[in-house]
Design a protein around this motif. Structure first.
Motif, PDB file in Angstrom:
ATOM      1  N   ASN A 108      37.953  28.803  30.078  1.00  0.00           N
ATOM      2  CA  ASN A 108      37.541  27.739  30.994  1.00  0.00           C
ATOM      3  C   ASN A 108      37.108  28.391  32.307  1.00  0.00           C
ATOM      4  OD1 ASN A 108      40.336  28.536  31.403  1.00  0.00           O
ATOM      5  ND2 ASN A 108      40.415  26.961  32.976  1.00  0.00           N
ATOM      6  N   GLY A 109      36.143  27.815  32.986  1.00  0.00           N
ATOM      7  CA  GLY A 109      35.738  28.352  34.288  1.00  0.00           C
ATOM      8  C   GLY A 109      35.166  29.752  34.192  1.00  0.00           C
ATOM      9  N   LEU A 110      35.623  30.626  35.079  1.00  0.00           N
ATOM     10  CA  LEU A 110      35.078  31.977  35.182  1.00  0.00           C
ATOM     11  C   LEU A 110      35.872  32.978  34.349  1.00  0.00           C
ATOM     12  CD1 LEU A 110      34.434  32.144  39.054  1.00  0.00           C
ATOM     13  CD2 LEU A 110      32.773  31.613  37.260  1.00  0.00           C
ATOM     14  N   ALA A 111      35.154  33.825  33.649  1.00  0.00           N
ATOM     15  CA  ALA A 111      35.750  34.978  32.974  1.00  0.00           C
ATOM     16  C   ALA A 111      34.909  36.181  33.373  1.00  0.00           C
ATOM     17  CB  ALA A 111      35.755  34.794  31.458  1.00  0.00           C
ATOM     18  N   LEU A 112      35.274  36.808  34.483  1.00  0.00           N
ATOM     19  CA  LEU A 112      34.451  37.859  35.069  1.00  0.00           C
ATOM     20  C   LEU A 112      35.192  39.187  35.103  1.00  0.00           C
ATOM     21  CD1 LEU A 112      33.012  35.853  38.109  1.00  0.00           C
ATOM     22  CD2 LEU A 112      31.995  36.150  35.841  1.00  0.00           C
ATOM     23  N   GLY A 113      34.430  40.282  35.054  1.00  0.00           N
ATOM     24  CA  GLY A 113      35.029  41.608  35.151  1.00  0.00           C
ATOM     25  C   GLY A 113      36.098  41.814  34.109  1.00  0.00           C
ATOM     26  N   GLY A 114      37.309  42.159  34.573  1.00  0.00           N
ATOM     27  CA  GLY A 114      38.426  42.381  33.662  1.00  0.00           C
ATOM     28  C   GLY A 114      38.759  41.170  32.826  1.00  0.00           C
ATOM     29  N   ILE A 135      30.553  33.817  32.313  1.00  0.00           N
ATOM     30  CA  ILE A 135      31.204  35.018  31.797  1.00  0.00           C
ATOM     31  C   ILE A 135      30.304  36.209  32.091  1.00  0.00           C
ATOM     32  CG2 ILE A 135      30.202  34.747  29.469  1.00  0.00           C
ATOM     33  CD1 ILE A 135      32.845  35.899  28.347  1.00  0.00           C
ATOM     34  N   GLY A 136      30.901  37.351  32.413  1.00  0.00           N
ATOM     35  CA  GLY A 136      30.073  38.520  32.684  1.00  0.00           C
ATOM     36  C   GLY A 136      30.857  39.690  33.223  1.00  0.00           C
ATOM     37  N   LEU A 137      30.241  40.848  33.114  1.00  0.00           N
ATOM     38  CA  LEU A 137      30.809  42.081  33.660  1.00  0.00           C
ATOM     39  C   LEU A 137      30.087  42.343  34.982  1.00  0.00           C
ATOM     40  CD1 LEU A 137      30.904  44.114  30.326  1.00  0.00           C
ATOM     41  CD2 LEU A 137      32.840  43.054  31.506  1.00  0.00           C
ATOM     42  N   VAL A 138      30.717  41.952  36.076  1.00  0.00           N
ATOM     43  CA  VAL A 138      30.040  41.905  37.380  1.00  0.00           C
ATOM     44  C   VAL A 138      30.478  43.024  38.323  1.00  0.00           C
ATOM     45  CG1 VAL A 138      29.685  39.412  37.223  1.00  0.00           C
ATOM     46  CG2 VAL A 138      31.791  40.279  38.253  1.00  0.00           C
ATOM     47  N   GLU A 139      31.175  44.012  37.800  1.00  0.00           N
ATOM     48  CA  GLU A 139      31.751  45.053  38.656  1.00  0.00           C
ATOM     49  C   GLU A 139      30.710  45.832  39.460  1.00  0.00           C
ATOM     50  OE1 GLU A 139      34.716  44.623  35.198  1.00  0.00           O
ATOM     51  OE2 GLU A 139      32.551  44.467  35.518  1.00  0.00           O
ATOM     52  N   CYS A 140      29.490  45.973  38.925  1.00  0.00           N
ATOM     53  CA  CYS A 140      28.465  46.739  39.643  1.00  0.00           C
ATOM     54  C   CYS A 140      28.110  46.105  40.990  1.00  0.00           C
ATOM     55  CB  CYS A 140      27.208  46.882  38.790  1.00  0.00           C
ATOM     56  SG  CYS A 140      27.330  48.210  37.562  1.00  0.00           S
ATOM     57  N   SER A 141      28.363  44.820  41.144  1.00  0.00           N
ATOM     58  CA  SER A 141      28.058  44.151  42.408  1.00  0.00           C
ATOM     59  C   SER A 141      28.966  44.615  43.536  1.00  0.00           C
ATOM     60  CB  SER A 141      28.167  42.630  42.250  1.00  0.00           C
ATOM     61  OG  SER A 141      29.501  42.251  41.972  1.00  0.00           O
TER      62      SER A 141
END
Length: 715
Positions: A108-114, A135-141
């Protein structure tokens, strides 16, 4: 039995629900405490013979927002300890993957990075299609990259091309996009019971093998037909070249994520996870990553939340704002107000000009509609909030006035005088001036305590920064309300005390001045522009000058009675360029560049005749002159009180000037290169080029007493 951060419950059908609910936090974040508790809870479910399957879910509005960046910024253990921690995390996730029990992520909601990485290690992912779910792997930001298997699982699920694109661009996917790419297996509506859906999958279909654990599995290769590229090695060579062209090697996290993906593609999953962990450790311990985390996560986030607001004042809200001047700036300000749900009166000298400003907003929204990013209904609702006007009386009901007319003091004063005839006494009056001192403009007002500067940047809808400029008579209450306003329209405020050029315009002027000065010394213009980009600036000083317009630059300099010797020389140079060579800027089609119609701009070839090129030049020195010109003047702003705190200068320089973020900003730059080395290089430039590179005595004293490379920040 529940832990502090993770709840645990096994229902009558033997389904274990492992629920993230981090204590004392509005969101679920991953740190050494929450991760340890999560894995101990997962192990409990794995070891319990009565448990048939596991659902990982959240008690908060989001799934897991990612890693705790404050933890990473202040990480005080060794590289080996960091590597061991990552490998233990990978071991735990691999045990979850191979435990023989189906594991489902109910997202539900955000599933980002870890949070995304935990979901990727599950056998099945169900995601709510709520508009705020991503959802996403956003660590580069924030200067990192995935360190808990994200690069390797993405690679094995969607292939190298999308993996590189999604990770390096920190892409956040909607539920529908993630389903299309195969990153989630099912999508549900917010009204559906996601936990029941997860449980039903376990009971009816549950599988317990990840694709990459099948002996026949192969990492998806790079597709043919990408230009002339075929094969993984060739694809990565092109990807590396393209990334270097953009980053110039200044961002180690980008280089390292590409290496982790490339070398991981040739290995089994367990070896690939080790490769990723080693590159992650190298990234985390780099000074560039520390700078990016501190600047983007701490300083910019804190500013965006209005942490600089004076204490003791209630939250101010504004339902209706009057904007005077419907040019590009005024229209842009109207746009962001309407987007924030605020009614706008957009006034100009004629109704047609005011309507043109509203049409600008419509045109921007139309582009979004064509790309599927909005709907016709939303556009109409947005435009209804903007009332074009040619009458001062329409401003009478506004709670805040923002003047955004042409940069002319006499005109601005007249507008102030006319507007204050109709607005209420308690209304705050703000000028969007970029150079004229606020205290000077405030003299035209009968309510000087309510007069303040709000310096937006163009294009307003894209630029985050707003300089909140405090005049001599501006009250703290007015300042507090202005900070509330800026954050309410989702902009990032920094407080700047009054002075000619304020902070950003003044400091950026030094960058432009140095570029033009080097041109007159015989440094080839292409070298100046290319080195500027190489050091991390988004655009060269000569191209920026053309955008600003040389006539305007000259007019601004002519109004300043306190020009230095160097600035007087530069003023004479501008006069010569404008009057003798008829070069004024992009608008007229000829400045430092030529602007042929429908063709790419080119540097004017006659500069080599006017300013004969040097036989040789030091490329490093060119870059250092551009950067140090800004850094030293920024410190002078801090020293004189124009800027109140070093972090405000860092935020302003990154968001307003495009100063290279890997350095942490103009003040962090001194720590980045090392204070003693910075002082030595400044002295060298001062001896060679003049007093503008000489350090103020207070900065020399700071460096002397610091006793380390760092003057402003501990890490």
């Amino acid at each position: 039995m529940n832990g502090k951060h993770i709840k645990y419950n096994v229902d009558n059908d033997g389904i274990a629900f492992v629920t993230w609910d981090v204590a004392d936090s509005p969101v679920n974040v991953m740190n050494e405490y929450t991760i340890a508790e999560f894995f101990s809870t997962i192990k409990r479910a794995i070891d319990d013979d009565a448990v048939k399957g596991i659902v990982i879910n959240s008690a908060k509005k989001d799934f897991i927002a990612g890693g705790d960046l404050k933890w990473f910024l202040n990480y005080d253990k060794s590289k080996q300890e960091c590597f061991d921690m990552l490998m233990q995390t990978n071991t735990n996730l691999r045990e979850m993957e191979r435990c023989g029990k189906p594991v489902v992520a109910a997202i539900n909601g955000l599933a980002l990075g870890g949070g995304c990485e935990v979901a990727l290690a599950c056998h099945h992912r169900i995601m709510s299609n709520h508009p705020k779910s991503h959802i996403g792997l956003v660590e580069c930001s924030v200067g990192l990259f995935p360190g808990a298997g994200g690069t390797q699982r993405f690679l094995r699920m969607i292939g190298s091309q999308k993996t590189i694109q999604y990770i390096t661009q920190a892409k956040k996917l909607t539920a529908e996009q993630a389903l299309k790419d195969g990153l989630v297996d099912a999508v549900c509506t917010p009204q559906e019971d996601i936990n029941s859906l997860a449980k039903n999958w376990i009971i009816n279909k549950g599988t317990t093998e990840q694709p990459w654990d099948n002996k026949k599995f192969k990492v998806p290769g790079t597709p043919l037909g990408v230009g002339q590229v075929s094969g993984i090695s060739e694809f990565f060579s092109v990807a590396n070249a393209m990334v270097y062209k953009t980053t110039h090697g200044n961002l180690p996290h980008i280089k390292n994520v590409l290496s982790a993906i490339y070398y991981g593609a040739a290995c089994n999953i367990d070896k690939a996870l080790e490769i990723e962990a080693r590159y992650f450790v190298d990234t985390l311990f780099s000074k560039e990553t520390k700078n990016i985390i501190r600047a983007s996560f701490l300083f910019i986030n804190d500013a965006a939340k209005g942490k600089s607001k004076p204490k003791g004042y209630d939250n101010a809200s504004f339902k209706k704002v009057g904007i005077i001047g419907a040019g590009m700036m005024g229209a842009g300000i109207a746009y962001v107000n309407a987007k924030a749900g605020i009614e706008v009166v957009l006034k100009d000298v004629s109704l047609s000009k005011a309507q043109n400003g509203k049409d600008y907003v419509k045109a921007q929204e139309q582009k979004k509609l064509e790309n599927g990013l909005t709907t016709q209904g939303k556009i109409e609702a947005l435009l209804e909030k903007i009332q074009p006007s040619d009458s001062d009386t329409d401003l009478a009901s506004c709670e805040l006035i923002i003047e955004a007319v042409f940069e002319n003091e006499k005109l601005k004063n007249q507008v102030t005088f006319e507007t204050e005839k109709v607005i209420k006494k308690e209304v705050i009056y703000a000028s969007n001036t970029s150079t004229i001192p606020i205290s000077q403009l405030a003299k035209a007002s009968t309510n000087m305590d309510k007069f303040i500067g709000l310096h937006f940047f163009s294009p307003v809808e894209k630029m985050q920064l707003v300089e909140v400029i405090v005049g001599k008579e501006t009250s703290e209450k007015t300042l507090a309300a202005a900070i509330d306003y800026v954050t309410s329209i989702r902009k990032v405020p920094i407080i700047v005390n009054d002075g000619r050029g304020f902070f950003t315009s003044r400091v950026f002027g030094k960058y432009i001045n140095e570029g033009i000065t080097m041109l007159t010394e015989g440094v080839p213009p292409a070298v100046i522009e290319n080195v500027a980009k190489k050091i991390g600036m988004p655009v060269g000083p000569l191209a920026v000058s053309d955008e600003v317009n040389l006539q305007l630059m000259l007019a601004i300099m002519s109004e300043d009675p306190n020009l230095t010797t160097h600035e007087i020389q530069l003023k004479n140079t501008l006069i010569n360029i404008i009057k003798v060579h008829r070069r004024t800027g992009k608008k007229e089609g000829q400045g430092f560049y030529d602007y042929p119609k429908n063709e790419k701009k080119l540097i004017w070839k006659e500069w080599a005749t006017i300013y004969p090129p040097q036989a040789s030049f030091d490329e490093e020195e060119v870059g250092k002159r551009l950067l140090l010109a800004m850094v030293i003047d920024s410190y002078k702003c801090l020293d004189s009180g124009i800027i109140r705190e070093p972090k405000d200068a860092d935020v302003g320089s990154i968001l307003g000037l495009g100063f290279p973020i890997h350095t942490g900003g103009v003040m962090s730059y001194i720590d980045y290169v090392g204070a003693p080395e910075f002082a030595l290089y400044s002295e060298k430039l001062a001896l060679k080029y003049g007093e503008r590179f000489a350090l103020p005595e207070s900065l020399k004293e700071r460096i002397k007493t610091a006793g380390t490379n760092r003057v402003f920040y501990k890490n």
